[in-house]
Design a protein around this motif. Structure first.
Motif, PDB file in Angstrom:
ATOM      1  N   ARG A  75      49.447  77.787  33.589  1.00 44.99           N
ATOM      2  CA  ARG A  75      50.323  77.864  32.288  1.00 44.99           C
ATOM      3  C   ARG A  75      51.696  78.966  32.148  1.00 44.99           C
ATOM      4  NH1 ARG A  75      45.877  78.165  29.454  1.00 44.99           N
ATOM      5  NH2 ARG A  75      46.107  80.366  28.274  1.00 44.99           N
ATOM      6  N   VAL A  76      51.307  80.285  32.615  1.00 48.13           N
ATOM      7  CA  VAL A  76      52.280  81.318  32.653  1.00 48.13           C
ATOM      8  C   VAL A  76      53.327  81.101  33.562  1.00 48.13           C
ATOM      9  CG1 VAL A  76      52.456  83.862  33.234  1.00 48.13           C
ATOM     10  CG2 VAL A  76      50.242  82.960  32.076  1.00 48.13           C
ATOM     11  N   GLU A  77      53.129  80.349  34.755  1.00 46.60           N
ATOM     12  CA  GLU A  77      54.165  80.059  35.627  1.00 46.60           C
ATOM     13  C   GLU A  77      55.121  79.012  34.996  1.00 46.60           C
ATOM     14  OE1 GLU A  77      52.143  78.972  39.104  1.00 46.60           O
ATOM     15  OE2 GLU A  77      52.037  81.109  39.816  1.00 46.60           O
ATOM     16  N   VAL A 115      49.921  87.862  36.412  1.00 44.59           N
ATOM     17  CA  VAL A 115      50.639  86.777  36.985  1.00 44.59           C
ATOM     18  C   VAL A 115      51.744  87.372  38.074  1.00 44.59           C
ATOM     19  CG1 VAL A 115      51.776  84.561  36.877  1.00 44.59           C
ATOM     20  CG2 VAL A 115      49.852  85.157  35.356  1.00 44.59           C
ATOM     21  N   LEU A 116      52.602  88.216  37.447  1.00 47.08           N
ATOM     22  CA  LEU A 116      53.698  88.648  38.122  1.00 47.08           C
ATOM     23  C   LEU A 116      53.407  89.588  39.439  1.00 47.08           C
ATOM     24  CD1 LEU A 116      56.176  89.429  35.043  1.00 47.08           C
ATOM     25  CD2 LEU A 116      56.248  87.705  36.625  1.00 47.08           C
ATOM     26  N   VAL A 143      48.972  83.738  25.780  1.00 47.47           N
ATOM     27  CA  VAL A 143      48.170  84.601  26.490  1.00 47.47           C
ATOM     28  C   VAL A 143      48.765  86.156  26.228  1.00 47.47           C
ATOM     29  CG1 VAL A 143      47.736  83.200  28.482  1.00 47.47           C
ATOM     30  CG2 VAL A 143      49.719  84.617  28.565  1.00 47.47           C
ATOM     31  N   SER A 144      47.914  87.093  26.754  1.00 51.88           N
ATOM     32  CA  SER A 144      48.432  88.406  26.576  1.00 51.88           C
ATOM     33  C   SER A 144      49.615  88.826  27.382  1.00 51.88           C
ATOM     34  CB  SER A 144      47.268  89.334  26.577  1.00 51.88           C
ATOM     35  OG  SER A 144      46.798  89.319  27.772  1.00 51.88           O
ATOM     36  N   ARG A 145      50.297  89.973  27.002  1.00 55.26           N
ATOM     37  CA  ARG A 145      51.244  90.679  27.892  1.00 55.26           C
ATOM     38  C   ARG A 145      50.741  90.856  29.230  1.00 55.26           C
ATOM     39  NH1 ARG A 145      53.123  95.073  26.982  1.00 55.26           N
ATOM     40  NH2 ARG A 145      55.284  94.799  27.795  1.00 55.26           N
ATOM     41  N   THR A 189      61.702  88.931  27.440  1.00 56.75           N
ATOM     42  CA  THR A 189      60.700  89.903  28.045  1.00 56.75           C
ATOM     43  C   THR A 189      59.377  89.127  28.108  1.00 56.75           C
ATOM     44  OG1 THR A 189      60.066  90.310  25.835  1.00 56.75           O
ATOM     45  CG2 THR A 189      62.027  91.388  26.427  1.00 56.75           C
ATOM     46  N   ILE A 190      58.671  90.114  28.737  1.00 56.29           N
ATOM     47  CA  ILE A 190      57.112  89.547  29.127  1.00 56.29           C
ATOM     48  C   ILE A 190      56.384  89.194  27.832  1.00 56.29           C
ATOM     49  CG2 ILE A 190      54.831  90.493  29.629  1.00 56.29           C
ATOM     50  CD1 ILE A 190      55.872  91.901  31.901  1.00 56.29           C
ATOM     51  N   SER A 191      56.837  89.951  26.968  1.00 61.78           N
ATOM     52  CA  SER A 191      56.281  89.371  25.626  1.00 61.78           C
ATOM     53  C   SER A 191      56.657  88.009  24.980  1.00 61.78           C
ATOM     54  CB  SER A 191      56.550  90.241  24.347  1.00 61.78           C
ATOM     55  OG  SER A 191      56.124  91.726  24.664  1.00 61.78           O
TER      56      SER A 191
END
Length: 325
Positions: A34-36, A20-21, A12-14, A2-4
């Motif tokens: 970092r998220v990617e 980012v998406l 980072v936060s949800r 999941t995103i979480s």
């Protein structure tokens, strides 16, 4: 997954993961990377149907692809489409390509596409006086931007364009600086927004140099054969030009053929800096097509997000010097 899960992995936060998406352009580069990386490491895949229900977006934009007429000019749009697709992909969008014979057929295609797909918007390529396509989309409140100015009303809708007059002005000034005084122009018939704009740059520089009166120009449809024919006509004049600026690389390549056929010494400059121009050593004006595509996409997503940026973007071209000037 999941995103979480992604948020915990990237620390980072949800909401940041969601940004980012769905709107990566508002996330700092370091955070986005970092998220990617977390998304890639965890193998997370967003559920497109769920995303569309949540955001009301299909994340699908449409753009017309045109057939090549002589194997040269089509490469200009190809580079624009490549840039648009890359930019869209980085933002999680997809580009739908369609074809159309003319403006009327393109409008019919809009109607079909809007009925068959939940499109977010259109990117239109090429504009002219009294463009019926933009009027049709505007009347139906369909989001769109154009690569090309609305020639009848500059404020009519969001657009990105390249300053054609500045490009031909650069070319003409270069020829003046290297000693030419009889600088001709081979362009498209009057009435073409793009063609008239490019002709204006040549004419303005020639007038400033006090040479406009004796500057020969020819008008013709685009194509190598047309360029060769018009160049032969210029060379047959009592005072033939020593240099010629052309509205396109197709016409310039035809002009070069005429020059070589009679072993004349005439400098030739084209416009669009196509791959063929690079191969034959043709000096040409280069359009920043990747930047234009990126700005078109940014304008469109700005409209969709309700955060429009400057809706009118005029980019500067660059003269690429080679053997012919």
């Amino acid at each position: 997954m999941t995103i979480s899960t992604v948020a915990r992995h990237a620390q980072v936060s949800r909401q940041t993961v969601s940004n980012v998406l769905n709107a990566p352009h508002i996330v700092r580069d370091e955070t986005r990377r970092r998220v990617e990386e977390a998304i890639a490491a965890l193998g997370y895949r967003a559920n497109q149907a769920a995303r569309q229900m949540r955001t009301g977006r299909s994340r699908l934009v449409a753009v017309r692809i045109e057939p090549t007429r002589d194997g040269i000019n089509g490469s200009v749009l190809d580079r624009f489409l490549h840039g648009l697709t890359e930019t869209a992909d980085a933002a999680g969008y997809r580009v739908l390509l369609y074809t159309a014979r003319d403006d009327g057929h393109e409008i019919d295609t809009y109607d079909d596409l809007l009925g068959a797909y939940d499109l977010d918007g259109f990117v239109l390529t090429g504009t002219d006086h009294g463009d019926p396509r933009t009027a049709w989309l505007a009347e139906r409140n369909v989001p769109f931007v154009t690569f090309g100015r609305p020639w009848d009303a500059a404020e009519a809708h969001p657009w990105v364009d390249v300053d054609g007059a500045a490009g031909t002005a650069q070319a003409t000034q270069r020829l003046l600086d290297t000693g030419h005084r009889r600088i001709g122009f081979i362009g498209w018939p009057a009435g073409s927004g793009v063609g008239d704009d490019r002709r204006a740059g040549w004419r303005t520089v020639m007038a400033a140099a006090g040479l406009a009166g004796g500057a020969p120009h020819r008008e013709t449809e685009d194509g190598i054969a047309h360029g060769e024919r018009e160049m032969r006509a210029l060379l047959a004049a009592d005072e033939p030009p020593t240099a010629v600026v052309c509205v396109s690389d197709s016409l310039a390549l035809g002009a070069l053929q005429a020059v070589h056929a009679v072993a004349a010494s005439v400098a030739v400059v084209g416009f669009d800096d196509t791959p063929v121009a690079a191969v034959v050593g043709l000096t040409s004006v280069s359009q920043p097509l990747a930047a234009a595509a990126a700005r078109c996409f940014e304008l469109l997503t700005g409209l969709l997000d309700g955060q429009p940026t400057d809706p009118h973007v005029l980019l500067s071209p660059t003269l690429v010097l080679r053997h012919t000037a």
